[in-house]
Motif scaffolding. Structure first.
Motif, PDB file in Angstrom:
ATOM      1  N   TYR A   1      24.488 -20.103  -0.687  1.00  0.00           N
ATOM      2  CA  TYR A   1      25.325 -18.947  -0.353  1.00  0.00           C
ATOM      3  C   TYR A   1      24.535 -17.917   0.466  1.00  0.00           C
ATOM      4  O   TYR A   1      25.026 -17.399   1.462  1.00  0.00           O
ATOM      5  CB  TYR A   1      25.869 -18.307  -1.626  1.00  0.00           C
ATOM      6  N   LEU A   2      23.308 -17.642   0.053  1.00  0.00           N
ATOM      7  CA  LEU A   2      22.494 -16.675   0.788  1.00  0.00           C
ATOM      8  C   LEU A   2      22.145 -17.185   2.187  1.00  0.00           C
ATOM      9  O   LEU A   2      22.136 -16.412   3.143  1.00  0.00           O
ATOM     10  CB  LEU A   2      21.229 -16.333  -0.003  1.00  0.00           C
TER      11      LEU A   2
ATOM     12  N   GLN B   1      29.760  -3.383  10.921  1.00  0.00           N
ATOM     13  CA  GLN B   1      29.126  -4.659  10.607  1.00  0.00           C
ATOM     14  C   GLN B   1      27.669  -4.695  11.059  1.00  0.00           C
ATOM     15  O   GLN B   1      26.860  -5.419  10.492  1.00  0.00           O
ATOM     16  CB  GLN B   1      29.878  -5.809  11.286  1.00  0.00           C
ATOM     17  N   ASN B   2      27.360  -3.919  12.077  1.00  0.00           N
ATOM     18  CA  ASN B   2      25.994  -3.923  12.592  1.00  0.00           C
ATOM     19  C   ASN B   2      25.148  -2.797  12.030  1.00  0.00           C
ATOM     20  O   ASN B   2      23.974  -2.995  11.743  1.00  0.00           O
ATOM     21  CB  ASN B   2      26.018  -3.867  14.123  1.00  0.00           C
ATOM     22  N   LEU B   3      25.725  -1.615  11.885  1.00  0.00           N
ATOM     23  CA  LEU B   3      24.957  -0.490  11.351  1.00  0.00           C
ATOM     24  C   LEU B   3      24.902  -0.493   9.827  1.00  0.00           C
ATOM     25  O   LEU B   3      23.916  -0.030   9.249  1.00  0.00           O
ATOM     26  CB  LEU B   3      25.553   0.837  11.819  1.00  0.00           C
ATOM     27  N   GLY B   4      25.938  -1.006   9.201  1.00  0.00           N
ATOM     28  CA  GLY B   4      26.007  -1.000   7.730  1.00  0.00           C
ATOM     29  C   GLY B   4      24.791  -1.615   7.060  1.00  0.00           C
ATOM     30  O   GLY B   4      24.135  -0.976   6.237  1.00  0.00           O
ATOM     31  N   PRO B   5      24.456  -2.869   7.380  1.00  0.00           N
ATOM     32  CA  PRO B   5      23.285  -3.482   6.746  1.00  0.00           C
ATOM     33  C   PRO B   5      21.985  -2.734   7.057  1.00  0.00           C
ATOM     34  O   PRO B   5      21.110  -2.616   6.203  1.00  0.00           O
ATOM     35  CB  PRO B   5      23.253  -4.899   7.338  1.00  0.00           C
TER      36      PRO B   5
ATOM     37  N   THR C   1      21.461   8.297  -3.427  1.00  0.00           N
ATOM     38  CA  THR C   1      21.315   7.041  -2.693  1.00  0.00           C
ATOM     39  C   THR C   1      22.399   6.064  -3.116  1.00  0.00           C
ATOM     40  O   THR C   1      23.115   5.509  -2.280  1.00  0.00           O
ATOM     41  CB  THR C   1      19.923   6.425  -2.932  1.00  0.00           C
ATOM     42  N   GLY C   2      22.543   5.857  -4.394  1.00  0.00           N
ATOM     43  CA  GLY C   2      23.580   4.954  -4.910  1.00  0.00           C
ATOM     44  C   GLY C   2      24.972   5.446  -4.575  1.00  0.00           C
ATOM     45  O   GLY C   2      25.855   4.656  -4.206  1.00  0.00           O
ATOM     46  N   LEU C   3      25.171   6.763  -4.684  1.00  0.00           N
ATOM     47  CA  LEU C   3      26.478   7.336  -4.370  1.00  0.00           C
ATOM     48  C   LEU C   3      26.824   7.157  -2.894  1.00  0.00           C
ATOM     49  O   LEU C   3      27.967   6.818  -2.548  1.00  0.00           O
ATOM     50  CB  LEU C   3      26.495   8.823  -4.741  1.00  0.00           C
ATOM     51  N   THR C   4      25.861   7.337  -2.007  1.00  0.00           N
ATOM     52  CA  THR C   4      26.096   7.172  -0.570  1.00  0.00           C
ATOM     53  C   THR C   4      26.462   5.733  -0.238  1.00  0.00           C
ATOM     54  O   THR C   4      27.419   5.473   0.507  1.00  0.00           O
ATOM     55  CB  THR C   4      24.847   7.594   0.239  1.00  0.00           C
ATOM     56  N   ILE C   5      25.724   4.792  -0.805  1.00  0.00           N
ATOM     57  CA  ILE C   5      26.003   3.380  -0.556  1.00  0.00           C
ATOM     58  C   ILE C   5      27.391   3.024  -1.079  1.00  0.00           C
ATOM     59  O   ILE C   5      28.185   2.374  -0.388  1.00  0.00           O
ATOM     60  CB  ILE C   5      24.917   2.492  -1.193  1.00  0.00           C
ATOM     61  N   ALA C   6      27.711   3.464  -2.293  1.00  0.00           N
ATOM     62  CA  ALA C   6      29.028   3.164  -2.871  1.00  0.00           C
ATOM     63  C   ALA C   6      30.152   3.810  -2.056  1.00  0.00           C
ATOM     64  O   ALA C   6      31.190   3.179  -1.805  1.00  0.00           O
ATOM     65  CB  ALA C   6      29.079   3.644  -4.320  1.00  0.00           C
TER      66      ALA C   6
ATOM     67  N   HIS D   1      30.427  -7.327  -1.932  1.00  0.00           N
ATOM     68  CA  HIS D   1      29.551  -8.002  -0.972  1.00  0.00           C
ATOM     69  C   HIS D   1      28.362  -7.128  -0.561  1.00  0.00           C
ATOM     70  O   HIS D   1      27.359  -7.630  -0.064  1.00  0.00           O
ATOM     71  CB  HIS D   1      30.380  -8.394   0.266  1.00  0.00           C
ATOM     72  N   THR D   2      28.441  -5.835  -0.778  1.00  0.00           N
ATOM     73  CA  THR D   2      27.396  -4.903  -0.340  1.00  0.00           C
ATOM     74  C   THR D   2      26.003  -5.270  -0.867  1.00  0.00           C
ATOM     75  O   THR D   2      25.051  -5.285  -0.089  1.00  0.00           O
ATOM     76  CB  THR D   2      27.776  -3.461  -0.716  1.00  0.00           C
ATOM     77  N   PRO D   3      25.841  -5.576  -2.150  1.00  0.00           N
ATOM     78  CA  PRO D   3      24.482  -5.927  -2.603  1.00  0.00           C
ATOM     79  C   PRO D   3      23.914  -7.160  -1.912  1.00  0.00           C
ATOM     80  O   PRO D   3      22.715  -7.263  -1.714  1.00  0.00           O
ATOM     81  CB  PRO D   3      24.659  -6.181  -4.101  1.00  0.00           C
TER      82      PRO D   3
END
Length: 168
Positions: free
Chosen positions: A70-71, A106-110, A134-139, A164-166
């Motif tokens: 999968y990875l 899709q490009n800046l997110g990761p 940090t966690g709040l911003t990502i979520a 899918h974010t993690p």
């Protein structure tokens, strides 16, 4: 921006026009054999054809049954996203605003996710704790993007993509 292989259908006349370009994929002077569905979608868009999302379409596909494959699949897809973004840059002004936002995301997110994670790890090493923001911003970034997709598709299942974010 990507009509997924097992779910995509094309007019034969459109595919015939682009077959030579599709079969001769090169990136930075080397043959490329990954992300063929995204590549074909972009070729279709560049040629002036439309893509259409059909929410009730059903298709069967093979999916990885364990984490390692999968990875590797996700890495191939990420490479395809970055590579084909370069091919699609000239298309962005012609696309609707959501697709442009999605390509940018899709490009800046990761990249932003990686920077946020590294900043949190540095804070943990230096200060002994991870800042809550940090966690709040990502979520928040994840939920906004998935919520927009859910609203546009009129399907709440798109919020599930936040899981899918993690993996990114």
């Amino acid at each position: 921006m990507c009509c997924c292989g097992p779910c995509a259908m094309y007019r034969r006349s459109a595919l015939t026009l682009l077959l030579d370009q599709y079969e001769a994929q090169f990136f930075r002077g080397k043959p490329s054999d990954f992300g063929e569905d995204r590549h074909l979608t972009i070729l279709m868009l560049k040629a002036g054809f439309r893509t259409e999302y059909v929410p009730d379409a059903i298709a069967a596909t093979v999916v990885p049954h364990s984490l390692g494959p999968y990875l590797r699949q996700q890495l191939r897809w990420a490479r395809s996203t970055f590579r084909d973004t370069f091919l699609a840059l000239r298309l962005l002004p012609e696309l609707d605003g959501y697709l442009t936002l999605d390509v940018i995301g899709q490009n800046l997110g990761p990249f932003l996710l990686a920077i946020s994670t590294l900043a949190a790890l540095a804070q943990l090493v230096i200060g002994g704790s991870i800042p809550w923001w940090t966690g709040l911003t990502i979520a928040a970034m994840t939920m906004v993007r998935c919520s927009v997709a859910a609203l546009r598709a009129r399907d709440l299942r798109f919020i599930g993509f936040s899981l899918h974010t993690p993996i990114n």
